[in-house]
Scaffold this active site. Structure first.
Site, PDB file in Angstrom:
ATOM      1  N   CYS A 324      -1.199  -1.131   7.736  1.00  0.00           N
ATOM      2  CA  CYS A 324      -1.968  -2.123   6.988  1.00  0.00           C
ATOM      3  C   CYS A 324      -1.046  -2.947   6.081  1.00  0.00           C
ATOM      4  CB  CYS A 324      -3.097  -1.447   6.217  1.00  0.00           C
ATOM      5  SG  CYS A 324      -4.391  -2.595   5.663  1.00  0.00           S
ATOM      6  N   HIS A 424      -6.096   2.413   9.733  1.00  0.00           N
ATOM      7  CA  HIS A 424      -6.061   3.602   8.887  1.00  0.00           C
ATOM      8  C   HIS A 424      -6.638   4.781   9.680  1.00  0.00           C
ATOM      9  CE1 HIS A 424      -4.967   1.502   5.210  1.00  0.00           C
ATOM     10  NE2 HIS A 424      -5.883   0.592   5.472  1.00  0.00           N
TER      11      HIS A 424
END
Length: 489
Positions: A324, A424
């Site tokens: 991310c 994630h």
């Protein structure tokens, strides 16, 4: 409602345990946290974002995560400001003083979710935030007694005996409440006790005499219990005898560090967060985690010597993974023209992947699944996306993840030494975790099943609740009859 004398007293854990106990009994139960401040979050079934602890409590209750379980989420992006998320959607970045005034509006969202949950579920178990005795935060409170008074909710006060001063914590907290709030507290739970309970009993007797409140139970210190952290960064020592060493920078605004729980629990992996001013050790794999303030955390990386350490690591043949915000840092440039995470502007990235990122107002929130493809290894993967950044560039053509919705995710360097993804939860799926560890250099990797470990931990919690708490008193507080037959776990 479970309130605590301090942060990390055990509120989240106790709520999860109560939810699993009630689920065992066949009671339709939902968790609820009116206001949470955390950088660990989860994507909900209705396409929003809530605190990760509430997603875990939802799992304990046998429910998919929903935005009503945490209607107000604050994600700090500086020491004095945070992104404000209402019913799963970001509405503004606010300074702490501005949010203090905004809480009157946020209360409307809290009460709307409260009404919906009470209409749908037989029981609602609520978690407070921090401590109800924070005098400076009492006005317009929506997280603790302000909420409890607004909806006429009974309160259990939990305190952590392991950190010491448990009686002072409980008596002092009670003394700082108003008379109506004191009357609302129906009892105490003492958490993380180790030792002979008979030696504690005189203190419990004194506490009940002094306050007129019952002790509803003493929960033992559950060694090895590992559940998704609400926000605090774990500080685990390196595992002796591990075959693979993994390190990650403890960024000031690190987000979703629960991504690495599966690595911390792996018997063959020594995983460590490296904080400011710490020497950066050699490792097989460096992971750049997510961040709520990517440009500021990138500057922190440089100031703490990580850029040079990463270059040395790659020269020695080590592997590098960005997740991310870490993906964005690995590119050539990060632009924030709207000032979403700080002052508007742009920053030069680490330049290890041929991509650039622009932060856009619309946050992307998705639960996803697909395949992880690393050379000849293909493994199923699932995870979730929470990001404002939109990345573009040639490195994205070598995406390590192919999603079932037809999109490709992530980027890879030409030599395969650096990979990055927006997903994630990448290590939570055993097959994907094993594939990543093999890529990093761990031969014959066998990964733990994070979901199965969560379930085992939740069952241990429910066992502790059933063994050590006054169930009849809890049933009375919840308005349940003691004659309801229990259900099998």
């Amino acid at each position: 409602m479970v309130q605590g004398t301090t942060s990390d007293a055990g509120k989240s854990t106790l709520v999860a345990g109560l939810c699993r106990w009630l689920r065992r009994r066949g009671v339709a139960v939902a968790p609820f946290k009116p206001q949470n401040m955390a950088l660990n979050s989860a994507v909900t079934v209705d396409g929003g974002e809530i605190g990760r602890a509430q997603a875990l409590q939802a799992q304990a209750a046998g429910l998919p995560a929903h935005t009503d379980f945490n209607p107000v989420l604050l994600k700090p992006n500086s020491d004095t400001g945070a992104q404000v998320i209402i019913h799963g959607r970001a509405v503004a970045n606010m300074h702490a003083v501005a949010y203090h005034d905004y809480k009157r509006i946020a209360l409307e969202a809290v009460l709307a979710s409260h009404r919906r949950l009470c209409a749908q579920y037989r029981a609602v178990v609520v978690e407070g935030a921090g401590s109800p005795a924070e005098i400076n935060l009492r006005a317009n409170d929506i997280a603790n007694m302000g909420y409890a008074e607004a909806v006429d909710c009974d309160v259990i006060l939990v305190a952590d005996i392991d950190r010491g001063g448990v009686f002072a914590h409980l008596v002092g907290t009670l003394a700082l409440l108003s008379p109506s709030e004191q009357a609302r507290v129906r009892g105490f739970v003492i958490n993380r006790f180790r030792g002979d309970l008979s030696l504690l009993q005189p203190g419990l007797d004194w506490l009940e005499r002094e306050t007129g409140k019952p002790v509803l139970g003493v929960l033992p210190y559950l060694h090895g219990l590992d559940l998704d952290a609400e926000d605090a960064l774990p500080r685990d020592p390196g595992r002796a005898g591990a075959r693979l060493r993994v390190i990650a920078p403890a960024l000031p605004r690190i987000s979703n560090h629960t991504d690495f729980d599966a690595l911390r629990l792996h018997p063959d992996v020594a995983f460590e967060f490296i904080g400011p001013q710490q020497a950066i050790p050699g490792a097989d794999l460096i992971v750049l985690p997510g961040s709520k303030s990517v440009r500021a955390d990138l500057a922190w990386l440089r100031a703490n010597g990580w850029q040079a350490a990463i270059q040395r690591h790659l020269r020695l043949g080590g592997k590098l993974l960005g997740i991310c915000g870490g993906l964005q840092m690995l590119g050539r440039r990060i632009a924030d023209p709207l000032g979403l995470e700080g002052a508007a502007g742009s920053s030069e990235g680490l330049g290890l992947l041929d991509l650039e990122t622009t932060l856009e107002a619309q946050k992307q929130l998705r639960n996803v699944d697909g395949e992880l493809r690393l050379g000849d290894h293909v493994a199923p993967v699932r995870g979730y996306e929470i990001h404002c950044g939109v990345s573009r560039g040639a490195a994205l053509r070598q995406a390590p993840v192919q999603l079932s919705d037809g999109r490709a995710d992530g980027a890879c360097s030409a030599d395969g030494q650096v990979i990055a993804t927006y997903l994630h939860g990448l290590f939570d799926h055993p097959a994907a975790c094993a594939a990543l560890l093999r890529w990093a250099g761990l031969e014959h990797a066998v990964a733990p099943d994070r979901d199965a470990l969560r379930e085992q931990a939740l069952e241990r919690l429910a066992d502790a609740v059933e063994t050590h708490l006054d169930l009849a008193a809890l049933e009375r507080l919840l308005g349940l009859t003691v004659t309801e037959p229990p259900c099998a776990p």
